[in-house]
Design a protein around this motif. Structure first.
Motif, PDB file in Angstrom:
ATOM      1  N   ILE A 112       0.838  -1.202   0.000  1.00 56.55           N
ATOM      2  CA  ILE A 112       0.000   0.000   0.000  1.00 56.55           C
ATOM      3  C   ILE A 112       0.871   1.250   0.000  1.00 56.55           C
ATOM      4  N   ILE A 113       1.964   1.209   0.762  1.00 56.46           N
ATOM      5  CA  ILE A 113       2.892   2.350   0.782  1.00 56.46           C
ATOM      6  C   ILE A 113       3.479   2.576  -0.614  1.00 56.46           C
ATOM      7  N   PHE A 114       3.851   1.477  -1.289  1.00 55.96           N
ATOM      8  CA  PHE A 114       4.376   1.588  -2.657  1.00 55.96           C
ATOM      9  C   PHE A 114       3.356   2.210  -3.590  1.00 55.96           C
ATOM     10  N   LEU A 115       2.116   1.794  -3.441  1.00 58.92           N
ATOM     11  CA  LEU A 115       1.063   2.307  -4.319  1.00 58.92           C
ATOM     12  C   LEU A 115       0.885   3.811  -4.123  1.00 58.92           C
ATOM     13  N   ILE A 116       0.910   4.260  -2.871  1.00 58.91           N
ATOM     14  CA  ILE A 116       0.789   5.692  -2.588  1.00 58.91           C
ATOM     15  C   ILE A 116       1.963   6.458  -3.200  1.00 58.91           C
ATOM     16  N   LEU A 117       3.169   5.937  -3.025  1.00 58.26           N
ATOM     17  CA  LEU A 117       4.358   6.591  -3.592  1.00 58.26           C
ATOM     18  C   LEU A 117       4.307   6.619  -5.108  1.00 58.26           C
TER      19      LEU A 117
END
Length: 464
Positions: A112-117
């Motif tokens: 999820i963090i990757f997707l936000i970034l």
């Protein structure tokens, strides 16, 4: 198909792309056996991990081909799966043990963090922020990295842990007086070792003679040689009595435990998963795209990498939902690119083969390690060609490039090479700009990465 994958525009054809996809699958099919073996040590069921590995690799590699048109395959990453099993889910004797379900939840959150970034285009900016010299160094470093994987897996190269004088139980080191070396030539009397040498020369000869599909043909020929009586590396007799129909009822779908995410162990795990995967994926995508000639137009290259990172982000969380550790872009994709793969038809072919492996697992696992190891070593040779693009006479680029190239294989970690390359470039470029005669432009994102890298090694250490 030509219009959908832009085959003519990218100078390729259906036959080349399909053979490239098969080659990529051949070189990374080992993950179907290795991932269950590694994650099984964490308490997860090995058969459920096999199902999750094949499904996740198939679904998200197919997505990379159909939605991004990029010849890169995805699967659970080596290194991160070992970190998951041996570090994250290893403290079972503590008051607050981290269960496999909690570990998978940490992987899900990192996705999820990757997707936000990615959606905020911060990850895509890496393509613009990193100097061209370092990008080429990443390509070369990955080439050496996958070559050393091939050498080690085959037994042609052995690593002596005693050379470090390391006592793993006590975490202590002793001085052996330099009597031991770290790297050794393997035992050439072992069938797996000399079969790798045979495969290496077979693929090399076919490539020199410009035979189409040289790597794939070499893998198949090496497999057949391994089945010769007296060699006995490959046993076709194992196909008898195999269960060919997968039992999806054993798939641990959505086995995630978010109940104790604030524990120190899990926060550290999330940070490590995020950091290592951030640089691993960036390095692999840039290195393979460079090799395929897809970054010549920087604007188009940035868009391509951006789309690929979206699929990668979804794959990380999707893989955790299916029951496996962090998904990542596989450096073995370079084998298919070396065969001429330039479009998503290559990765689509690989994805379909991973899905078929659910029903044909015994056949997929027949290809021996020596065959794939030889292919990886040859791919390392091909990726080394990018070294000519690095200006080593300019030490502001040369030193970071050298550290990037050497630390990837020698620390067995792509992220370490990129990290040291970034830090050294910032220090040297800034020093030259402030005190020297030559000015260097340093992108603001490079400064953020500089801080993150320093913080990572200070507070998390070199795990992963």
């Amino acid at each position: 198909m030509d219009r959908f994958f832009k085959l003519k525009e990218l100078g390729t054809n259906v036959r080349t792309e399909i053979m490239a996809g098969v080659t990529t699958f051949m070189t990374m099919a080992y993950i179907l056996a290795v991932n269950p073996a590694i994650l099984g040590g964490s308490g997860l069921d090995t058969y459920s991990i096999f199902l999750a590995t094949a499904l996740a690799a198939g679904i998200f590699t197919l997505a990379m081909g159909l939605f991004v048109n990029f010849p890169v395959a995805l699967a659970p990453g080596m290194g991160l799966n070992a970190y998951f099993a041996t570090t994250v889910v290893a403290s079972k004797a503590t008051d607050h043990p981290i269960t496999p379900s909690m570990g998978l939840a940490a992987v899900f959150i990192s996705g999820i963090i990757f997707l936000i970034l990615t959606v905020t285009k911060i990850r895509q900016l890496l393509v613009v922020a990193v100097p061209d010299g370092l990008k080429h160094a990443i390509t070369v470093g990955i080439g050496l990295f996958i070559a050393i994987i091939g050498l080690k897996n085959s037994g042609l190269l052995t690593i002596s842990l005693d050379a470090f004088g390391r006592d793993f139980a006590k975490g202590s080191y002793t001085d052996l007086g330099g009597s031991e070396t770290v790297l050794h030539l393997g035992d050439l009397t072992q069938p797996t070792v000399w079969l790798t040498v045979v495969g290496l020369f077979l693929i090399g000869l076919l490539m020199v003679l410009r035979v189409r599909g040289a790597i794939l043909i070499g893998i198949l020929l090496t497999t057949l040689i391994g089945a010769i009586p007296g060699v006995d590396v490959v046993d076709f007799g194992t196909l008898k009595g195999q269960d060919w129909v997968p039992d999806f009822s054993q798939l641990n779908f959505w086995d995630l435990d978010f109940g104790d995410l604030l524990s120190t162990g899990l926060l550290s795990a999330i940070a490590t998963f995020t950091f290592v995967e951030l640089f691993d994926t960036f390095g692999t995508l840039v290195g393979t795209a460079n090799r395929a000639g897809l970054l010549k137009n920087k604007e188009e290259g940035q868009k391509l990498i951006g789309k690929a990172m979206v699929v990668d982000s979804l794959a990380v969380s999707g893989g955790a939902m299916l029951g496996t550790s962090t998904m990542t872009a596989f450096v073995e994709s370079s084998a298919g690119i070396a065969e001429g793969g330039r479009t998503g038809l290559t990765s689509s072919t690989t994805g379909v083969l991973f899905l078929l492996s659910l029903f044909l697992a015994p056949i997929a696992l027949l290809v021996p390690t020596p065959a794939t190891s030889a292919a990886l070593i040859i791919v390392g040779v091909l990726m080394m060609q990018s070294i000519k693009e690095i200006d080593f006479t300019d030490l502001v680029i040369g030193i970071p490039a050298f550290l990037t190239v050497t630390l990837m294989p020698f620390t067995y970690n792509i992220a370490n090479g990129i990290s040291f390359g970034i830090v050294s470039y910032i220090v040297l470029a800034s020093a030259s700009s402030w005190f020297g005669k030559k000015k260097y432009s340093v992108h603001w994102l490079m400064w953020i990465l500089f801080v993150l890298v320093i913080a990572r090694y200070l507070f998390i250490g070199s795990q992963g």
